[in-house]
Design a protein around this motif. Structure first.
Motif, short mmCIF file in Angstrom:
data_model
loop_
_atom_site.label_atom_id
_atom_site.label_comp_id
_atom_site.label_asym_id
_atom_site.label_seq_id
_atom_site.Cartn_x
_atom_site.Cartn_y
_atom_site.Cartn_z
N LYS A 166 -1.77 -23.06 -10.80
CA LYS A 166 -1.32 -23.31 -9.42
C LYS A 166 -0.46 -22.16 -8.91
O LYS A 166 0.50 -21.77 -9.58
CB LYS A 166 -0.51 -24.60 -9.38
CG LYS A 166 -1.24 -25.81 -9.95
CD LYS A 166 -0.33 -27.02 -10.06
CE LYS A 166 -1.00 -28.13 -10.84
NZ LYS A 166 -1.18 -27.78 -12.27
N ALA A 167 -0.79 -21.67 -7.73
CA ALA A 167 -0.02 -20.58 -7.14
C ALA A 167 -0.18 -20.62 -5.64
O ALA A 167 -1.11 -21.24 -5.11
CB ALA A 167 -0.50 -19.24 -7.69
N ALA A 168 0.74 -19.96 -4.94
CA ALA A 168 0.66 -19.85 -3.48
C ALA A 168 1.37 -18.58 -3.06
O ALA A 168 2.15 -18.00 -3.82
CB ALA A 168 1.27 -21.07 -2.80
N VAL A 169 1.09 -18.13 -1.84
CA VAL A 169 1.67 -16.89 -1.33
C VAL A 169 1.93 -17.03 0.16
O VAL A 169 1.17 -17.69 0.87
CB VAL A 169 0.75 -15.69 -1.64
CG1 VAL A 169 -0.61 -15.85 -0.97
CG2 VAL A 169 1.40 -14.37 -1.25
N THR A 170 3.05 -16.47 0.60
CA THR A 170 3.33 -16.40 2.04
C THR A 170 4.00 -15.06 2.30
O THR A 170 4.32 -14.31 1.37
CB THR A 170 4.29 -17.52 2.52
OG1 THR A 170 5.50 -17.45 1.77
CG2 THR A 170 3.67 -18.90 2.37
N SER A 171 4.23 -14.76 3.58
CA SER A 171 4.95 -13.52 3.90
C SER A 171 5.77 -13.73 5.17
O SER A 171 5.60 -14.72 5.88
CB SER A 171 3.96 -12.36 4.10
OG SER A 171 3.14 -12.63 5.21
N ALA A 172 6.67 -12.81 5.41
CA ALA A 172 7.51 -12.86 6.61
C ALA A 172 7.90 -11.44 6.96
O ALA A 172 7.90 -10.56 6.10
CB ALA A 172 8.77 -13.70 6.34
N VAL A 173 8.20 -11.22 8.24
CA VAL A 173 8.71 -9.92 8.64
C VAL A 173 10.23 -10.01 8.71
O VAL A 173 10.79 -10.84 9.42
CB VAL A 173 8.13 -9.47 10.00
CG1 VAL A 173 8.78 -8.16 10.43
CG2 VAL A 173 6.62 -9.31 9.88
N LEU A 220 6.16 -13.39 -0.51
CA LEU A 220 6.70 -14.40 -1.42
C LEU A 220 5.53 -15.00 -2.18
O LEU A 220 4.59 -15.49 -1.57
CB LEU A 220 7.43 -15.51 -0.67
CG LEU A 220 8.64 -15.15 0.20
CD1 LEU A 220 8.20 -14.76 1.61
CD2 LEU A 220 9.61 -16.32 0.28
N ALA A 221 5.60 -14.94 -3.50
CA ALA A 221 4.54 -15.52 -4.32
C ALA A 221 5.18 -16.51 -5.29
O ALA A 221 6.30 -16.30 -5.76
CB ALA A 221 3.81 -14.43 -5.10
N GLY A 222 4.46 -17.58 -5.59
CA GLY A 222 5.02 -18.56 -6.52
C GLY A 222 3.95 -19.12 -7.43
O GLY A 222 2.78 -19.22 -7.07
N ILE A 223 4.36 -19.48 -8.65
CA ILE A 223 3.50 -20.22 -9.56
C ILE A 223 4.24 -21.48 -9.96
O ILE A 223 5.47 -21.52 -9.95
CB ILE A 223 3.10 -19.39 -10.81
CG1 ILE A 223 4.34 -18.94 -11.59
CG2 ILE A 223 2.25 -18.19 -10.40
CD1 ILE A 223 4.03 -18.22 -12.89
N ILE A 224 3.47 -22.50 -10.32
CA ILE A 224 4.09 -23.79 -10.63
C ILE A 224 3.21 -24.53 -11.62
O ILE A 224 2.00 -24.29 -11.71
CB ILE A 224 4.30 -24.60 -9.33
CG1 ILE A 224 5.29 -25.75 -9.54
CG2 ILE A 224 2.98 -25.09 -8.76
CD1 ILE A 224 5.89 -26.28 -8.25
N LYS A 225 3.84 -25.41 -12.41
CA LYS A 225 3.08 -26.28 -13.30
C LYS A 225 3.66 -27.67 -13.19
O LYS A 225 4.83 -27.85 -12.85
CB LYS A 225 3.12 -25.77 -14.74
CG LYS A 225 4.45 -25.83 -15.45
CD LYS A 225 4.80 -27.12 -16.10
CE LYS A 225 3.71 -27.55 -17.08
NZ LYS A 225 4.12 -28.88 -17.67
N GLY A 226 2.83 -28.66 -13.51
CA GLY A 226 3.39 -30.00 -13.53
C GLY A 226 2.41 -31.09 -13.22
O GLY A 226 1.42 -30.87 -12.54
#
Lengths: 409, 409
Positions: free
Chosen positions: A163-170, A178-184
């Motif tokens: 599981k992972a997701a990514v976003t960005s901002a100026v 911003l990138a993240g990984i997660i487990k659960g």
């Protein structure tokens, strides 16, 4: 062990770019009798800020206690994640294992042990074997860097997909990622539910700013999901900011891009939280529960969780049964301000009950059609105030029982 | 519908003597498409005191509201119990149905409507059909009296066996008898969980004494059981005292036999409460959870309920899995005062963890043997105070899912 991928899993692992200042590696520590990578080692360049939120459990793992102490300093140079053993409820030996891991990494990187963050997930009550951890770390130190998907897969225990997701901002004229990984939540007995989430950004931010933004995002994401109401001893979410994007550091609400960064972080956390629900044990339905008209937002949150944690509501959804009386029951038992004769309920877009009784000429057909899908919405209006909240959960199925009861440790 | 009798059911229905002043009758109101008695009609001779406890739900049924009002007066002449429709969440039409029932019985007996107690159990959201209730009552008025087993069977919905218990006490030199019937926890979708309990005694007691004794007994019995954490909209326990035993009325703690009566009532309530757990949906194990060493008795009660309501603990027991780490988890999430490193846990007679970690040389064999039985004991010592409490629950099995999800209303 069940190895079927959750029917609610996304089609594919998302495309995550590298984050400047972050290097991922994995190794085989063999914490269990398996032939897979189970140790994740992330190095972070000097100047990385860190913030975190951890479980509210009164029986936290030594890793959680270690992270809480280290978070006070706000600096990070490495993250070690062990899969297959949570090291929780192991007394002094558990604490010593965490200290040994931090010391070994600090020696390698030439940093303070408090710059090393450690998280573990798996069985409770068995001290993490220090010899395996050290051998795993030694292998990781010299391993080739890997990509996000390998890292996300290595922190899994009984999850059915990485599981992972990514976003960005100026921010300050720079695009930060911003990138993240997660487990659960893909638990199989005898492993414990543990949710571990790790977020990495190349933004520059002070630890205080990062902590405040993470606390806010957490309140609207990880704190709003439930699979089975059982809170782990090891839940941990850490956010690392390496500063490699080159923006003027985010310091407070006046900083350029502060709002954009906070929004991007909140979006990332919500994506990651939803992925955990989508891998909930035995899940076949992703359920959104929106409560409005409550006495306060926190009251709405508690009512929504009462519905989301009700075995009778969750089994009704599993059975595609438009049994809205169970929602009434769950509202009634929540212990929050409510007036039966002002209560209204909808399933999907269909109002089923209004002001304390079924709507006139209630037609179950559109509700039944909605319940046949895999994305379910329940709306509750308490009709007494302005408070609102949304939580997310999954249904309760034979799969949950199979995973947790049809098994001897 | 599943019709298999719970494996935890007692061997036989207990021998209950008649209670002076109490006459039982049943009739077919046909609230559902079934050919069985579903209306219970109990007449009580003049001079009967009554006390009761009802659900804490914020969405109570009109029957619950009716009983609460009538209980203030403390007098009873009749009890009507409808099975197959809870009449909850039905607005004015539900209230009118209860009023019509009370009026019809009052007209027949020549008493006040407030002397008539009404309880209903079954589906939520469908107004109780007044015509069926009235026809059922008319049949009941002229029916032959029946015994306890028929009455206990008639108040069942999805229960798998009729439930009753009996105790006695010597009060003021007279032997008084207390008999009770109860239904609950054998739910099948779309019916709601409802626990209804009715206690009858030939003792003479003021409503105030009876209410105080029942409140105390309830706190140590019905309030200490859970099947699935879902609180009904209709839970009601009523105690009727006809006075036919001829004792000087029980009025307060100084009355002759007051302690004996209170003890007998508490014993009866506990027996009835245990029967509900033994008919818990899908139950295969009867589980006692004793918490000691807590900050207070109420804190111990909340910790015990946190364990008893944990799906992970309940599925572990179902799987006969000595997964004591899940008990640690449930203690940790309870939100009550606890210190991990003072926590001790036993399964049956075997200490498994002490002072925050597994006991030295822990041998799982006796625990595994204990878990193979159908009567399971979990003991938790928080080690921080003198508070203690015991609660009772059952395991969580495929049977629960089948009953509640493998069904479309």
């Amino acid at each position: 062990m069940s190895s079927a991928i959750s029917p609610l899993a996304p089609d594919h692992f998302p495309a995550l770019p590298p984050i400047g200042g972050v290097t991922l590696r994995t190794a085989r520590a063999r914490y269990k009798e398996w032939d897979r990578a189970d140790l994740t080692f992330v190095t972070l360049e000097e100047g990385t800020s860190v913030a975190g939120v951890t479980t509210q459990s009164k029986c936290p793992s030594p890793e959680v206690e270690w992270c809480r102490k280290a978070l006070v300093l706000g600096r990070a140079r490495a993250l070690v994640v062990n899969a297959g053993n949570s090291n929780a409820f192991t007394g002094n030996r558990g604490r010593e294992a965490v200290e040994a891991i931090a010391a070994r990494v600090a020696g390698r990187l030439g940093c303070e042990p408090s710059d090393v963050f450690v998280a573990s997930t798996g069985v409770i009550g068995v001290p993490l074997p220090v010899d395996k951890a050290e051998a795993g770390l030694d292998a990781a130190f010299t391993a080739d860097p890997c990509g996000w998907e390998d890292a996300a897969a290595t922190i899994m225990t009984t999850d059915t997909f990485p599981k992972a997701a990514v976003t960005s901002a100026v921010v300050d004229g720079k695009t930060v990622t911003l990138a993240g990984i997660i487990k659960g939540s893909g638990m199989i007995a005898p492993d414990m539910a543990t949710m571990l989430g790790f977020i990495f950004t190349d933004a520059a931010a002070t630890p205080e700013f990062l902590a405040d933004a993470l606390r806010d995002a957490n309140g609207r994401s990880f704190s709003c999901i439930t699979v089975d109401s059982d809170t782990s001893t090891s839940d941990t979410v850490l956010a690392f900011a390496t500063g490699k994007a080159g923006n003027a550091p985010l310091e407070d609400a006046e900083s350029d891009g502060a709002d954009a960064f906070r929004a991007a972080l909140a979006d990332l956390c919500l994506q990651l939280a939803h992925l955990v629900v989508r891998d909930g044990e035995g899940a076949t339905k992703f359920i959104s529960i929106a409560v409005e008209g409550a006495d306060s937002d926190s009251s709405a949150h508690r009512v929504a969780l009462s519905i989301a944690n009700s075995p009778l509501v969750k089994t009704a959804i599993a059975g595609e049964d438009a049994n809205w009386g169970r929602v009434v029951m769950a509202v009634g038992k929540a212990g929050e301000p409510a007036e039966r004769d002002k209560l209204s309920i909808r399933f999907g877009a269909t109002q089923v009950a209004k002001n304390g009784l079924a709507v006139d000429g209630y037609d179950e057909a559109p509700v039944a059609a909605h319940l046949k899908g895999s994305e379910i919405e329940i709306g509750v209006d308490l009709g007494i105030g302005e408070g609102r909240a949304t939580v997310w959960t999954c249904d309760l199925t034979h799969g949950y029982i199979s995973i947790n009861a049809d098994y001897r440790s």
